[in-house]
Motif scaffolding. Sequence first.
Motif, PDB file in Angstrom:
ATOM      1  N   GLY A  62       5.320 -11.439   1.018  1.00 46.53           N
ATOM      2  CA  GLY A  62       4.245 -12.058   0.260  1.00 46.53           C
ATOM      3  C   GLY A  62       3.045 -12.463   1.085  1.00 46.53           C
ATOM      4  N   GLU A  63       3.050 -12.217   2.400  1.00 50.11           N
ATOM      5  CA  GLU A  63       1.914 -12.588   3.233  1.00 50.11           C
ATOM      6  C   GLU A  63       0.839 -11.507   3.123  1.00 50.11           C
ATOM      7  OE1 GLU A  63       3.045 -13.514   7.211  1.00 50.11           O
ATOM      8  OE2 GLU A  63       4.636 -14.889   6.567  1.00 50.11           O
ATOM      9  N   VAL A  64      -0.344 -11.939   2.703  1.00 47.86           N
ATOM     10  CA  VAL A  64      -1.461 -11.019   2.540  1.00 47.86           C
ATOM     11  C   VAL A  64      -2.462 -11.304   3.658  1.00 47.86           C
ATOM     12  CG1 VAL A  64      -3.361 -10.364   1.017  1.00 47.86           C
ATOM     13  CG2 VAL A  64      -1.119 -10.928   0.045  1.00 47.86           C
ATOM     14  N   GLY A 100       1.395  -8.408  -8.653  1.00 42.46           N
ATOM     15  CA  GLY A 100       1.188  -9.708  -8.026  1.00 42.46           C
ATOM     16  C   GLY A 100      -0.131  -9.796  -7.286  1.00 42.46           C
ATOM     17  N   GLY A 101      -0.744  -8.662  -6.992  1.00 41.71           N
ATOM     18  CA  GLY A 101      -2.023  -8.629  -6.298  1.00 41.71           C
ATOM     19  C   GLY A 101      -2.556  -7.219  -6.259  1.00 41.71           C
ATOM     20  N   ALA A 150       2.193  -5.310  11.112  1.00 41.45           N
ATOM     21  CA  ALA A 150       2.917  -5.677   9.893  1.00 41.45           C
ATOM     22  C   ALA A 150       4.396  -5.839  10.205  1.00 41.45           C
ATOM     23  CB  ALA A 150       2.720  -4.594   8.830  1.00 41.45           C
ATOM     24  N   GLU A 151       5.086  -6.559   9.337  1.00 39.43           N
ATOM     25  CA  GLU A 151       6.520  -6.783   9.519  1.00 39.43           C
ATOM     26  C   GLU A 151       7.305  -6.352   8.289  1.00 39.43           C
ATOM     27  OE1 GLU A 151       7.470 -10.377  12.200  1.00 39.43           O
ATOM     28  OE2 GLU A 151       5.812 -11.050  10.938  1.00 39.43           O
ATOM     29  N   HIS A 188       6.627  -6.967  -3.108  1.00 39.93           N
ATOM     30  CA  HIS A 188       6.779  -5.722  -2.347  1.00 39.93           C
ATOM     31  C   HIS A 188       5.401  -5.204  -1.954  1.00 39.93           C
ATOM     32  CE1 HIS A 188       8.274  -1.824  -1.053  1.00 39.93           C
ATOM     33  NE2 HIS A 188       7.252  -1.309  -1.686  1.00 39.93           N
ATOM     34  N   GLN A 189       5.246  -4.886  -0.694  1.00 42.92           N
ATOM     35  CA  GLN A 189       3.982  -4.363  -0.177  1.00 42.92           C
ATOM     36  C   GLN A 189       4.221  -2.983   0.433  1.00 42.92           C
ATOM     37  OE1 GLN A 189       3.292  -7.550   2.579  1.00 42.92           O
ATOM     38  NE2 GLN A 189       2.110  -8.736   1.136  1.00 42.92           N
ATOM     39  N   TRP A 190       3.605  -1.969   0.045  1.00 41.73           N
ATOM     40  CA  TRP A 190       2.542  -1.821  -0.932  1.00 41.73           C
ATOM     41  C   TRP A 190       2.846  -0.647  -1.839  1.00 41.73           C
ATOM     42  CZ3 TRP A 190      -0.777  -5.779  -0.587  1.00 41.73           C
ATOM     43  CH2 TRP A 190      -0.925  -6.421   0.653  1.00 41.73           C
TER      44      TRP A 190
END
Length: 198
Positions: A62-64, A100-101, A150-151, A188-190
């Motif tokens: 969730g870290e943007v 979510g974004g 990124a992680e 979840h990204q992306w």
Amino acid sequence: MIRKRVLFVSIVLAIVFSLGACFDGIGEDTTQPEYSALPDENAQTEQADMVGDHQEMNHSSGEVPDDLEEAANPAYPVDSTATIQADHMPGMDGATATIGGAYETTAYSVSYTPVNGGEAVENHRWIIHEELQDAQAYPYAEGAAVNLDAEHMPGMKGASAAVDSVQQTTVYMVDFLDTETGEEITNHQWVTENELSP
């Protein structure tokens, strides 16, 4: 004297036979295999390889990135739903996602070797431009060497990577239920816009 010798020999023989019984089986492997489910583990490893080890993804970070620009008019606004048409990991393809974004950026698929010594990851989707260390101001081209910040997966942060593909697009952070396990995946990204449908 003879009686003492007979007694002595009898005692020695008794000791020898006793010791022989104690050491019977030394050198034989009587232990059970440590991994009784080895075939299943191998099958899981093969499945992991097929999806690029994405089941190890940190699904709910969730870290943007602070400098990531929100999309002004995304095709799928925040809190709307869409169907995922991507198989980055098992249980994703066909899932209903809640947005979510939505962000405007450049998305890259990359190949890299994890810094924790894991196996090489091929064509990981997706890393965004804002998740590259010391990124240049303009998008990288296919084949460019980059460093990941990124992680999404263990061993990713700090790894050197090669860019496999480049997309200027809207990327989405999504929540969905894993279609195989029923697990709730959050943030979840992306997922890119072309990997979603109404």
